[in-house]
Design a protein around this motif. Structure first.
Motif, short mmCIF file in Angstrom:
data_model
loop_
_atom_site.label_atom_id
_atom_site.label_comp_id
_atom_site.label_asym_id
_atom_site.label_seq_id
_atom_site.Cartn_x
_atom_site.Cartn_y
_atom_site.Cartn_z
N ASP A 111 0.83 -1.21 0.00
CA ASP A 111 0.00 0.00 0.00
C ASP A 111 0.86 1.25 0.00
N PHE A 114 2.24 1.63 -3.56
CA PHE A 114 1.22 2.12 -4.48
C PHE A 114 0.97 3.61 -4.24
N SER A 115 0.90 4.01 -2.98
CA SER A 115 0.67 5.42 -2.66
C SER A 115 1.76 6.31 -3.23
N TYR A 117 3.63 5.79 -5.98
CA TYR A 117 3.45 5.95 -7.43
C TYR A 117 2.18 6.73 -7.75
N GLU A 118 1.16 6.56 -6.94
CA GLU A 118 -0.08 7.30 -7.18
C GLU A 118 0.16 8.80 -7.04
N GLN A 119 0.86 9.21 -5.99
CA GLN A 119 1.09 10.64 -5.77
C GLN A 119 2.02 11.23 -6.82
N SER A 121 2.78 10.02 -9.95
CA SER A 121 2.30 9.94 -11.33
C SER A 121 1.31 11.05 -11.67
N ARG A 122 0.51 11.44 -10.71
CA ARG A 122 -0.49 12.46 -11.03
C ARG A 122 0.10 13.87 -11.11
N ARG A 148 -1.93 -2.52 -10.85
CA ARG A 148 -2.55 -1.34 -10.22
C ARG A 148 -1.77 -0.08 -10.55
N ILE A 149 -0.44 -0.18 -10.47
CA ILE A 149 0.39 1.00 -10.73
C ILE A 149 0.37 1.36 -12.22
N LEU A 152 -2.21 3.77 -13.49
CA LEU A 152 -2.17 5.16 -13.07
C LEU A 152 -1.79 6.06 -14.25
#
Length: 294
Positions: A111, A114-115, A117-119, A121-122, A148-149, A152
């Motif tokens: 988790d 993932f967090s 890469y989420e932060q 990538s956007r 999942r990644i 994104l």
């Protein structure tokens, strides 16, 4: 950009500073060899040993000397705040893409990864390559997490560490991963000894340490494998077995530095302290091979 041969050069040091003249020469040499992209500040580029300003300057120099060749810049750091700052710097300095490993001191959970890469990538305006390097980061991606990644925004490629030796198992490995990710996301093999097998198994390219030293030799392997001439690609790779064995024994950074010094690409010791290249004596057994490359 995330296909073909991506050459990962050293970041040469003179004393405590980047040797800008040597670095520029290395980058121009790769661009002249017509590699498909240049990956600065990877593990071979000693990114974790450089501060923010040194990393910004390295990307700026690479972009200035690469001509039309895309530059991919490593942005890995321990804190998400710092990764975001490095991403901003890399884009401003001219990088066409970024490379991000889940760097940690305290091992990351799925988790947390993932967090990250989420932060990141956007916030990007250039594509991102996911750097899967369990030997160094001590984090192992599952195919599900890669999926999942990869979904994104701005994620364009996955840099995997290698494939099984058996061709059928290698194809199955790539097919399993590809079944989890969007069609536009490429897969590039990273472990240099696995390059020919990886492309034959369905990888889209090779993220190569050796490509930062011998780009034309590595291009021959990529071209043969990409054209379906796997026996030729395998033979070209097998010829380099003494080098692969050296990398297996010592990792890739120290041998790469020793070879770069021998080639005259940089002055010794050339690495940020306390790192040191292999002693020249370790290269004696492969001297004839090195002389024959390029």
């Amino acid at each position: 950009m995330f296909t073909g041969l991506s050459a990962f050069p050293l970041t040469p040091f003179r004393g405590e500073k980047i040797d800008e003249k040597a670095f520029g020469g290395i980058i121009r040499r790769l661009a002249q060899a017509q590699v498909d992209s240049i990956g600065v500040l990877g593990s071979t580029g000693s990114y974790m040993y450089l501060d923010r300003e040194e990393r910004r300057r390295a990307v700026e120099l690479a972009s200035a000397h690469a001509g039309s060749t895309p530059v991919i810049a490593g942005i890995g750091a321990l804190r998400t705040r710092d990764v975001l700052a490095l991403a901003e710097d890399a884009q401003a300095a001219g990088a066409s893409g970024v490379l991000l490993a889940p760097v940690s001191y305290q091992p990351l959970t799925e988790d947390e990864t993932f967090s990250l890469y989420e932060q990141v990538s956007r916030e990007l305006s250039v594509p991102l390559c996911v750097y899967d390097n369990p030997r160094t980061t001590k984090f192992t991606f599952t195919d599900e997490l890669h999926g999942r990644i990869a979904a994104l925004p701005n994620v364009g490629s996955i840099k995997i560490p290698g494939v099984p030796d058996d061709p059928a198992k290698a194809r199955q490995r790539i097919q399993r991963l590809r079944s989890q990710i969007p069609g536009h996301v490429t897969i590039g093999v990273s472990g240099d000894r696995f390059a020919a097998a990886g492309i034959n198994a369905g990888c889209d390219g090779w993220y190569s340490v050796l490509g930062g030293l011998f780009p034309r030799t590595c291009r021959e392997i990529v071209q043969a494998a990409s054209s379906g001439r796997y026996p030729e690609a395998a033979a070209l790779s097998d010829r380099l077995e003494p080098l692969w064995s050296l990398f297996d024994r010592f990792g890739s950074l120290r041998p790469a530095a020793a070879i770069a010094i021998q080639l005259g690409l940089m002055e010794g010791p050339g690495l940020p302290l306390p790192l040191a290249p292999l002693p020249p004596s370790e290269l004696k057994e492969i001297a004839d091979l090195l002389d024959s490359l390029e």
